[in-house]
Design an enzyme around this catalytic site. Structure first.
Site, PDB file in Angstrom:
ATOM      1  N   LYS A   1       0.845  -1.204   0.000  1.00  0.00           N
ATOM      2  CA  LYS A   1       0.000   0.000   0.000  1.00  0.00           C
ATOM      3  C   LYS A   1       0.883   1.258   0.000  1.00  0.00           C
ATOM      4  O   LYS A   1       0.591   2.230  -0.697  1.00  0.00           O
ATOM      5  CB  LYS A   1      -0.958  -0.026   1.206  1.00  0.00           C
ATOM      6  CG  LYS A   1      -2.065  -1.065   1.024  1.00  0.00           C
ATOM      7  CD  LYS A   1      -2.863  -1.364   2.279  1.00  0.00           C
ATOM      8  CE  LYS A   1      -3.782  -2.557   2.033  1.00  0.00           C
ATOM      9  NZ  LYS A   1      -4.529  -3.000   3.216  1.00  0.00           N
TER      10      LYS A   1
ATOM     11  N   GLN B   1      -4.653  -1.966   9.586  1.00  0.00           N
ATOM     12  CA  GLN B   1      -4.494  -3.247   8.903  1.00  0.00           C
ATOM     13  C   GLN B   1      -5.043  -4.385   9.766  1.00  0.00           C
ATOM     14  O   GLN B   1      -4.665  -4.540  10.925  1.00  0.00           O
ATOM     15  CB  GLN B   1      -3.009  -3.489   8.573  1.00  0.00           C
ATOM     16  CG  GLN B   1      -2.766  -4.739   7.747  1.00  0.00           C
ATOM     17  CD  GLN B   1      -3.415  -4.684   6.358  1.00  0.00           C
ATOM     18  OE1 GLN B   1      -3.295  -3.704   5.645  1.00  0.00           O
ATOM     19  NE2 GLN B   1      -4.097  -5.743   5.976  1.00  0.00           N
TER      20      GLN B   1
ATOM     21  N   ASP C   1     -10.953   2.283   3.715  1.00  0.00           N
ATOM     22  CA  ASP C   1     -11.156   0.836   3.518  1.00  0.00           C
ATOM     23  C   ASP C   1     -12.636   0.543   3.275  1.00  0.00           C
ATOM     24  O   ASP C   1     -12.988  -0.553   2.829  1.00  0.00           O
ATOM     25  CB  ASP C   1     -10.703   0.054   4.764  1.00  0.00           C
ATOM     26  CG  ASP C   1      -9.373  -0.653   4.545  1.00  0.00           C
ATOM     27  OD1 ASP C   1      -8.988  -0.866   3.377  1.00  0.00           O
ATOM     28  OD2 ASP C   1      -8.724  -0.993   5.554  1.00  0.00           O
TER      29      ASP C   1
END
Ligand code: NAP
Length: 297
Positions: free
Chosen positions: A52, A100, A123
């Site tokens: 990312k 995460q 997200d």
């Protein structure tokens, strides 16, 4: 059979984003900034976060990584994590951030997701975004399903009127993907299967498009697939492989060797859905930056 090249499609999206970021810079506008929180040293999470950050560089974004240690003997106090989330929620420099997953077992994933400001939830996991997306309202869409929809679109795979069978009903893949594909515009007829589904192969054999998102390597076999079907393999399981330097290989949920000759198009693992998930995250971050700018005016 033709491969659906997620890596190439994602590279094209990142180039388009980078061009927009260059335009923004020339106009003196803010450069998008994505932050990531990583807890512990899970191998998969380390590599997802590294990818990312690499994607941020390719898009010309700013990125920052906030790391927390957590071990069995010395587990992270969840309050420290919530304090970091609160700080990012309030930081005007940060447009969007991710925590995460998975987190260590003693930390409640859902509480963490709900602590993120929905306007920075790139997200697309916060219930506000999930709810808005399921109603077809503007929202940050969950990155993996949004990536799959974009992958199909950019590779000329029509979903309107098609029978799509999704194996897996998780909150991050199967469920939001079903919602996206049944919306007007995508117009698919969607069936969602799970571990209590009976006669799964009978259902998948009727599919024009199969999306396998269950996390069981090689689960979808040729007898489950109609001739000419399109196969999207979301699975990414690390399987031990001593012949590799890393000691493992990534395995999809589809038995690629056996299914490939039977289908018309198929995504590889790696190089299919994975890169598209990251490309979607970048699109969401650019959008978060634009929205913050618009509300600041
Ligand atoms: P998950 O939360 O574990 O959900 C798995 C789903 O599969 C559940 O709904 C489960 O049913 C269903 N399932 C399990 N065994 C089944 C069976 N025998 N028959 C039918 N359904 C079955 O998994 P996830 O987070 O969605 O992830 C799925 C896979 O995608 C994993 O390999 C993950 O690593 C991968 N993934 C990849 C990306 C990417 O960017 N490439 C992103 C996210 C996830 P129940 O609900 O009944 O338990």
């Amino acid at each position: 059979m033709e491969l659906i090249d997620g890596k190439a499609t994602a590279a094209q999206i990142k180039e388009e984003i980078a061009a927009k970021v260059r335009e923004r810079a020339a106009e003196g506008k803010k450069i998008p900034h994505l932050a990531a929180i990583l807890v512990g040293h899970d191998g998969g999470s380390e590599s997802y976060v590294a990818n990312k950050i690499k994607a941020c560089e390719a898009c010309g974004f700013r990125s920052s990584l906030i790391r927390f240690e957590s071990t069995g003997q010395n587990p992270l106090n969840p309050e420290e994590l919530f304090a970091a989330i609160d700080k990012l929620n309030k930081d005007p420099e940060v447009d969007g951030f991710i925590v995460q997953l998975p987190l260590p077992k003693h930390i409640d994933d859902q509480k963490v997701i709900e602590a993120i400001d929905p306007d920075k939830d790139v997200d697309g996991f916060h219930p506000v975004n999930v709810g808005r997306a399921s109603l077809g309202l503007p929202a940050f869409h969950s990155a993996t399903p949004a990536g799959i929809v974009e992958l199909l679109k950019r590779n000329g795979i029509e979903t309107a009127g098609k029978n799509v069978v999704i194996i897996g009903r998780s909150n991050i893949v199967g469920r939001p993907l079903a919602s996206m594909l049944m919306h007007k515009g995508a117009d698919a007829t969607v069936t969602v299967c799970h571990s209590a589904t009976r006669n799964l192969a009978d259902i998948t054999r009727r599919a024009d498009i199969i999306v396998a998102a269950l996390g069981r390597p090689g689960f979808v076999t040729e007898d489950m697939v109609a001739d000419g079907a399109v196969i999207v393999d979301v699975g990414t399981t690390r399987v031990p492989d001593q012949s590799r330097k890393s000691g493992f290989r990534l395995c999809g949920d589809v038995d690629f060797e056996k299914v490939a000759p039977k289908c018309s198009r198929i995504t590889p693992v790696p190089g299919g859905v994975g890169p598209m998930t990251i490309a979607s995250l970048m699109l969401n971050t650019l959008e978060a930056c634009r929205r913050r700018e618009a509300t600041a005016r």
